[in-house]
Motif scaffolding. Structure first.
Motif, PDB file in Angstrom:
ATOM      1  N   GLY A 136       0.813  -1.209   0.000  1.00 27.62           N
ATOM      2  CA  GLY A 136       0.000   0.000   0.000  1.00 27.62           C
ATOM      3  C   GLY A 136       0.850   1.263   0.000  1.00 27.62           C
ATOM      4  N   VAL A 137       1.900   1.266   0.798  1.00 25.35           N
ATOM      5  CA  VAL A 137       2.813   2.416   0.821  1.00 25.35           C
ATOM      6  C   VAL A 137       3.459   2.588  -0.552  1.00 25.35           C
ATOM      7  N   CYS A 138       3.852   1.474  -1.174  1.00 25.76           N
ATOM      8  CA  CYS A 138       4.438   1.546  -2.522  1.00 25.76           C
ATOM      9  C   CYS A 138       3.435   2.104  -3.532  1.00 25.76           C
ATOM     10  N   VAL A 139       2.168   1.718  -3.400  1.00 27.96           N
ATOM     11  CA  VAL A 139       1.137   2.254  -4.295  1.00 27.96           C
ATOM     12  C   VAL A 139       1.077   3.771  -4.139  1.00 27.96           C
ATOM     13  N   VAL A 140       1.007   4.255  -2.906  1.00 27.67           N
ATOM     14  CA  VAL A 140       0.898   5.693  -2.649  1.00 27.67           C
ATOM     15  C   VAL A 140       2.148   6.426  -3.145  1.00 27.67           C
ATOM     16  N   LEU A 141       3.330   5.925  -2.776  1.00 27.41           N
ATOM     17  CA  LEU A 141       4.572   6.579  -3.188  1.00 27.41           C
ATOM     18  C   LEU A 141       4.746   6.547  -4.710  1.00 27.41           C
ATOM     19  N   SER A 142       4.395   5.433  -5.324  1.00 28.12           N
ATOM     20  CA  SER A 142       4.504   5.322  -6.784  1.00 28.12           C
ATOM     21  C   SER A 142       3.520   6.263  -7.471  1.00 28.12           C
ATOM     22  N   PHE A 143       2.327   6.391  -6.906  1.00 29.25           N
ATOM     23  CA  PHE A 143       1.340   7.315  -7.464  1.00 29.25           C
ATOM     24  C   PHE A 143       1.818   8.763  -7.318  1.00 29.25           C
ATOM     25  N   MET A 144       2.391   9.093  -6.169  1.00 27.76           N
ATOM     26  CA  MET A 144       2.939  10.443  -5.975  1.00 27.76           C
ATOM     27  C   MET A 144       4.041  10.710  -7.005  1.00 27.76           C
ATOM     28  N   THR A 145       4.861   9.719  -7.252  1.00 25.76           N
ATOM     29  CA  THR A 145       5.925   9.861  -8.242  1.00 25.76           C
ATOM     30  C   THR A 145       5.336  10.035  -9.630  1.00 25.76           C
ATOM     31  N   LEU A 146       4.342   9.234  -9.950  1.00 21.40           N
ATOM     32  CA  LEU A 146       3.653   9.351 -11.233  1.00 21.40           C
ATOM     33  C   LEU A 146       3.134  10.768 -11.452  1.00 21.40           C
ATOM     34  N   MET A 147       2.592  11.360 -10.430  1.00 18.43           N
ATOM     35  CA  MET A 147       2.035  12.705 -10.539  1.00 18.43           C
ATOM     36  C   MET A 147       3.119  13.793 -10.654  1.00 18.43           C
ATOM     37  N   ARG A 148       4.328  13.476 -10.198  1.00 22.99           N
ATOM     38  CA  ARG A 148       5.396  14.481 -10.181  1.00 22.99           C
ATOM     39  C   ARG A 148       6.314  14.431 -11.392  1.00 22.99           C
ATOM     40  N   VAL A 149       6.569  13.230 -11.940  1.00 21.93           N
ATOM     41  CA  VAL A 149       7.517  13.152 -13.050  1.00 21.93           C
ATOM     42  C   VAL A 149       6.890  13.714 -14.317  1.00 21.93           C
ATOM     43  N   GLN A 150       7.732  14.307 -15.162  1.00 23.18           N
ATOM     44  CA  GLN A 150       7.250  14.939 -16.389  1.00 23.18           C
ATOM     45  C   GLN A 150       7.510  14.086 -17.630  1.00 23.18           C
ATOM     46  N   ASP A 151       8.565  13.287 -17.581  1.00 24.72           N
ATOM     47  CA  ASP A 151       8.956  12.482 -18.726  1.00 24.72           C
ATOM     48  C   ASP A 151       7.888  11.421 -19.016  1.00 24.72           C
ATOM     49  N   SER A 152       7.497  11.296 -20.286  1.00 25.34           N
ATOM     50  CA  SER A 152       6.397  10.379 -20.626  1.00 25.34           C
ATOM     51  C   SER A 152       6.744   8.915 -20.336  1.00 25.34           C
ATOM     52  N   ARG A 153       7.991   8.513 -20.593  1.00 24.15           N
ATOM     53  CA  ARG A 153       8.354   7.124 -20.304  1.00 24.15           C
ATOM     54  C   ARG A 153       8.378   6.857 -18.811  1.00 24.15           C
ATOM     55  N   GLU A 154       8.827   7.808 -18.037  1.00 23.20           N
ATOM     56  CA  GLU A 154       8.800   7.639 -16.576  1.00 23.20           C
ATOM     57  C   GLU A 154       7.359   7.582 -16.079  1.00 23.20           C
ATOM     58  N   ARG A 155       6.481   8.361 -16.683  1.00 24.57           N
ATOM     59  CA  ARG A 155       5.064   8.325 -16.274  1.00 24.57           C
ATOM     60  C   ARG A 155       4.461   6.951 -16.571  1.00 24.57           C
ATOM     61  N   ILE A 156       4.770   6.398 -17.737  1.00 23.51           N
ATOM     62  CA  ILE A 156       4.269   5.057 -18.068  1.00 23.51           C
ATOM     63  C   ILE A 156       4.821   4.039 -17.075  1.00 23.51           C
ATOM     64  N   PHE A 157       6.120   4.101 -16.837  1.00 26.68           N
ATOM     65  CA  PHE A 157       6.763   3.172 -15.907  1.00 26.68           C
ATOM     66  C   PHE A 157       6.115   3.239 -14.531  1.00 26.68           C
ATOM     67  N   TRP A 158       5.988   4.439 -13.972  1.00 25.12           N
ATOM     68  CA  TRP A 158       5.448   4.560 -12.609  1.00 25.12           C
ATOM     69  C   TRP A 158       3.955   4.233 -12.569  1.00 25.12           C
ATOM     70  N   GLY A 159       3.236   4.479 -13.670  1.00 22.52           N
ATOM     71  CA  GLY A 159       1.843   4.054 -13.740  1.00 22.52           C
ATOM     72  C   GLY A 159       1.714   2.540 -13.678  1.00 22.52           C
ATOM     73  N   LEU A 160       2.612   1.855 -14.401  1.00 24.41           N
ATOM     74  CA  LEU A 160       2.615   0.389 -14.356  1.00 24.41           C
ATOM     75  C   LEU A 160       3.030  -0.125 -12.979  1.00 24.41           C
ATOM     76  N   VAL A 161       3.958   0.576 -12.326  1.00 27.58           N
ATOM     77  CA  VAL A 161       4.358   0.180 -10.963  1.00 27.58           C
ATOM     78  C   VAL A 161       3.164   0.320 -10.018  1.00 27.58           C
ATOM     79  N   VAL A 162       2.409   1.406 -10.146  1.00 28.17           N
ATOM     80  CA  VAL A 162       1.214   1.590  -9.305  1.00 28.17           C
ATOM     81  C   VAL A 162       0.269   0.408  -9.485  1.00 28.17           C
ATOM     82  N   LEU A 163      -0.018   0.055 -10.737  1.00 23.87           N
ATOM     83  CA  LEU A 163      -0.952  -1.048 -11.007  1.00 23.87           C
ATOM     84  C   LEU A 163      -0.415  -2.377 -10.479  1.00 23.87           C
ATOM     85  N   ALA A 164       0.878  -2.637 -10.699  1.00 26.09           N
ATOM     86  CA  ALA A 164       1.471  -3.893 -10.229  1.00 26.09           C
ATOM     87  C   ALA A 164       1.430  -3.988  -8.712  1.00 26.09           C
ATOM     88  N   MET A 165       1.790  -2.903  -8.018  1.00 24.28           N
ATOM     89  CA  MET A 165       1.809  -2.923  -6.547  1.00 24.28           C
ATOM     90  C   MET A 165       0.386  -3.069  -5.998  1.00 24.28           C
TER      91      MET A 165
END
Length: 191
Positions: free
Chosen positions: A37-66
Motif C-alpha cells: 500500500g505504501v508503494c502504491v501511494v509513493l509510486s502514485f505520488m511519483t507518477l504525478m510528479r515526473v514529467q517524462d512520458s516514459r517515466e510516467r508510463i513506468f510509474w503508472g505500471l508500478v502503481v498497477l502492479a503494486m
C-alpha cells in the motif's frame, strides 16, 4: 483429451476447493500488505510528479502492479487459479498428465516476468540512473512472485527458513518493496 467444459461446472468445482479468505493473516503478512500500500501511494505520488512520458508510463505500471500484488497478497488469488487448473484438468481427464502443463505454465510465467523486466529496462533506457533502484526492486518482487508461483517444495523450504525469527520470503519480498519505495521517495524529493 480436451473435452468441452461448461464454465459453470468449473466455477462450481473451484467453489468447492477455494473460497476467498485472508491468505496470510500473520503480522508479517499484514506488514507486507501495508508495504504494498505504501508503494502504491509513493509510486502514485511519483507518477504525478515526473514529467517524462516514459517515466510516467513506468510509474503508472508500478502503481498497477503494486496494487494488484497487494490485493493478491491477502486474497490469495493464485490459489483460486491453482484450483481452476486442477478442476479443469480433472474435468477434461488430463489430471494425471498435469506435470507437463504445470511445467509449461511455469516456463510461460518466468518468460513473462523476464520480458516485463526487460521492457522496464528498455522503457527506462537513459533514465536508469533515476529509476534503476525501482527496476531492481521490481526484479526482486518478480523473482519472489515467480518462485512462489513455481512452488518447488525445496525452494519453499529454503525461503520459509528464518533469520532472527523472520522468514526469508518476507525479507526477500519486503526488500523489493523497500527499493521501489526508496526510489519513489528520492524522485518525489528531487522533482
Amino acid at each position: 483429451m480436451f473435452k468441452d467444459v461448461n464454465l459453470s461446472t468449473i466455477a462450481a468445482c473451484v467453489g468447492d476447493q477455494w473460497s476467498p479468505q485472508i491468505g496470510d493473516p500473520t503480522v508479517a503478512g499484514w506488514v507486507t500488505v501495508v508495504a504494498y500500500g505504501v508503494c502504491v501511494v509513493l509510486s502514485f505520488m511519483t507518477l504525478m510528479r515526473v514529467q517524462d512520458s516514459r517515466e510516467r508510463i513506468f510509474w503508472g505500471l508500478v502503481v498497477l502492479a503494486m496494487l494488484f500484488l497487494g490485493v493478491n497478497k491477502q486474497l490469495d488469488l493464485q490459489s483460486m487459479l491453482t484450483a481452476a487448473g486442477r478442476c479443469l484438468s480433472q474435468i477434461q481427464g488430463w489430471y494425471e498428465k498435469r506435470r507437463v502443463f504445470q511445467l509449461d505454465f511455469i516456463i510461460g510465467l518466468l518468460v513473462l516476468a523476464v520480458l516485463l523486466l526487460a521492457l522496464a529496462v528498455w522503457l527506462m533506457r537513459g533514465r536508469l540512473r533515476r529509476n534503476g533502484v525501482a527496476v531492481l526492486g521490481l526484479a526482486f518482487v518478480a523473482a519472489f512472485v515467480s518462485v512462489r508461483a513455481v512452488g518447488f517444495h525445496h525452494v519453499d523450504t529454503l525461503i520459509g527458513s528464518r533469520f532472527l525469527d523472520i522468514r526469508y520470503n518476507v525479507l526477500f519480498e519486503l526488500s523489493g518493496l523497500v527499493l521501489i519505495g526508496a526510489n519513489a521517495i528520492m524522485l518525489t524529493a528531487i522533482v
